[in-house]
Design an enzyme around this catalytic site. Structure first.
Site, mmCIF file in Angstrom:
data_model
loop_
_atom_site.group_PDB
_atom_site.id
_atom_site.type_symbol
_atom_site.label_atom_id
_atom_site.label_comp_id
_atom_site.label_asym_id
_atom_site.label_seq_id
_atom_site.Cartn_x
_atom_site.Cartn_y
_atom_site.Cartn_z
ATOM 1 N N PRO A 106 0.772 -1.314 0.252
ATOM 2 C CA PRO A 106 0.003 -0.081 0.050
ATOM 3 C C PRO A 106 0.773 1.236 0.028
ATOM 4 C CG PRO A 106 -0.058 -0.809 2.031
ATOM 5 C CD PRO A 106 0.934 -1.920 1.415
ATOM 6 N N GLY A 107 2.178 1.156 0.081
ATOM 7 C CA GLY A 107 2.926 2.411 0.057
ATOM 8 C C GLY A 107 3.850 2.907 0.984
ATOM 9 N N TRP A 109 6.982 1.592 1.985
ATOM 10 C CA TRP A 109 8.311 1.912 1.718
ATOM 11 C C TRP A 109 8.424 2.961 0.838
ATOM 12 C CZ3 TRP A 109 11.675 -3.255 0.378
ATOM 13 C CH2 TRP A 109 11.683 -4.000 1.638
ATOM 14 N N ASP A 127 3.049 -1.525 -9.289
ATOM 15 C CA ASP A 127 2.325 -2.743 -8.659
ATOM 16 C C ASP A 127 0.997 -3.092 -9.468
ATOM 17 O OD1 ASP A 127 0.734 -4.312 -6.575
ATOM 18 O OD2 ASP A 127 2.296 -3.388 -5.201
ATOM 19 N N ASP A 246 9.424 -5.350 -2.557
ATOM 20 C CA ASP A 246 9.002 -6.141 -1.654
ATOM 21 C C ASP A 246 7.612 -6.853 -2.163
ATOM 22 O OD1 ASP A 246 8.322 -6.742 0.934
ATOM 23 O OD2 ASP A 246 6.903 -5.081 1.281
ATOM 24 N N LYS A 307 12.981 -8.970 -0.987
ATOM 25 C CA LYS A 307 12.324 -9.859 -0.108
ATOM 26 C C LYS A 307 12.251 -11.096 -0.907
ATOM 27 C CE LYS A 307 7.778 -9.884 0.350
ATOM 28 N NZ LYS A 307 6.582 -9.394 0.923
#
Length: 362
Positions: A106-107, A109, A127, A246, A307
């Site tokens: 959702p933002g 990072w 995304d 991520d 990740k």
């Protein structure tokens, strides 16, 4: 003469020590009304089973100090503390950098990256699902595994004017009344003129002769001097300073098609599927796509964070990272839950020399 039915009721009330009252009987009957046949009783086992996972998640979130702190600080999610911890240890960000956040929704990072690269940095998020981007973040919606989406991202970052904060413009003096320049450009022009006058005064020449000398000397020096590392990077399209990944593979969408909101992007994003091999294999595909993007767009000396879910193929990915970067670290931030299989590769200072064949060989 009393009827037999009424006599039996009166006799029973006297034997029980009660006074006969028809209204009392009606009141008791209303309190003990039978269950309506239209509403069948629900099984308590079914209700518990359907809400147990949701109850556990809510209970865990209410006890999670990172989730509480993220809400207090206005962060999109608790994942921000993972990147903050990694940055505190490895110093990834500097003001003015270009950062690409893969799987940004959702933002959180991106929020960290915007804060650490201010005031002149730029952050681009990519995304597959629609999400409301944080302030100061440019976003592209699409599947990053698609070559067309990757090509669009490359074209976007190679334009240095896209995604940066706009500067306030001012009107210059009488020399260029019709031309509009920014404050930074005016300051740079004034600084350059003052330095030129100072050098001319020390050399004993005029301003014009000093300019001519600088122009002729610069032309000769440009032919003789080799290209700088920054120029070599830009000539090959390597303009990104930090790449963050991520990403997680999304579940297939089975519901929610009627929703118009973009403020809740986690409805169909997985943490883990329950199958360790599937989670690991999916994360390796995404890490390889991110590494390929790094090779094409990350400038020399840039950093990469990705990740992954632990498994058999992580060693092969680590070898590839070590061929392209000077230092590679494995990190399990404190804010990452201990039961989770996720971990992070932090690759620092990209090397300039290795070719694509050398990096991606088996």
């Amino acid at each position: 003469m009393l009827s037999c039915h009424l006599f039996q009721q009166l006799t029973g009330s006297v034997l029980l020590g009660l006074t006969f009252s028809p209204t009392c009987i009606c009141r008791i009957a209303s309190k003990c009304a039978p269950i309506s046949p239209r509403r069948a009783p629900q099984s308590p086992q079914i209700r518990t089973a359907s809400s147990s996972s949701s109850t556990r998640w809510k209970s865990r979130q209410s006890r999670d100090r990172f989730a509480k702190e993220a809400k207090v600080q206005g962060l999109k999610s608790r994942a921000a503390f993972k990147l903050l911890e990694i940055n505190e240890k490895h110093r990834l960000f500097k003001p003015g950098q270009t950062v690409v956040d893969l799987g940004y929704a959702p933002g959180s990072w991106s929020q960290v990256a915007v804060n650490r690269t201010a005031p002149s940095g730029r952050v681009i998020g990519i995304d597959i699902i629609p999400a409301q981007p944080p302030r100061g973040v440019s976003t592209i919606q699409g599947n990053f595994l698609s070559p067309d989406v990757q090509a669009e991202v490359r074209a976007y970052v190679q334009d240095p004017t896209l995604g940066r904060p706009r500067k306030r413009t001012v009107i210059s003096s009488a020399e260029a009344e019709e031309e509009q320049l920014t404050e930074d450009e005016l300051e740079e022009m004034e600084r350059g003129y003052i330095d030129l006058e100072r050098r001319t005064h020390l050399n004993g020449g005029s301003v014009e002769s000093g300019r001519e000398a600088d122009a002729s000397g610069g032309a000769k020096g440009g032919q003789e001097h080799k290209m700088s590392r920054r120029m070599r990077d830009e000539s090959q399209g390597r303009v990104v300073d930090v790449v963050l990944s991520d990403m997680s593979a999304p579940w297939e969408q089975t519901s929610g098609y009627n929703k118009r909101s973009v403020s809740d992007p986690y409805f169909r994003m997985m943490n883990t599927s329950g199958m360790a091999f599937r989670d690991h294999a999916g994360s390796m595909d995404l890490c390889m796509a991110a590494l390929t993007f790094c090779f094409d767009t990350l400038r020399t000396g840039g950093h990469f964070v990705c990740k992954f879910y632990q498994g058999a193929e992580e060693k092969a990915l680590e070898k590839k990272l070590k061929r392209l970067f000077q230092k590679v670290h494995r990190e399990k931030p404190e804010s990452s839950r201990s039961e989770s299989k996720e971990a992070y590769f932090v690759a620092l200072r990209r090397n300039e020399i290795p070719s694509k064949e050398e990096v991606f060989r088996e």
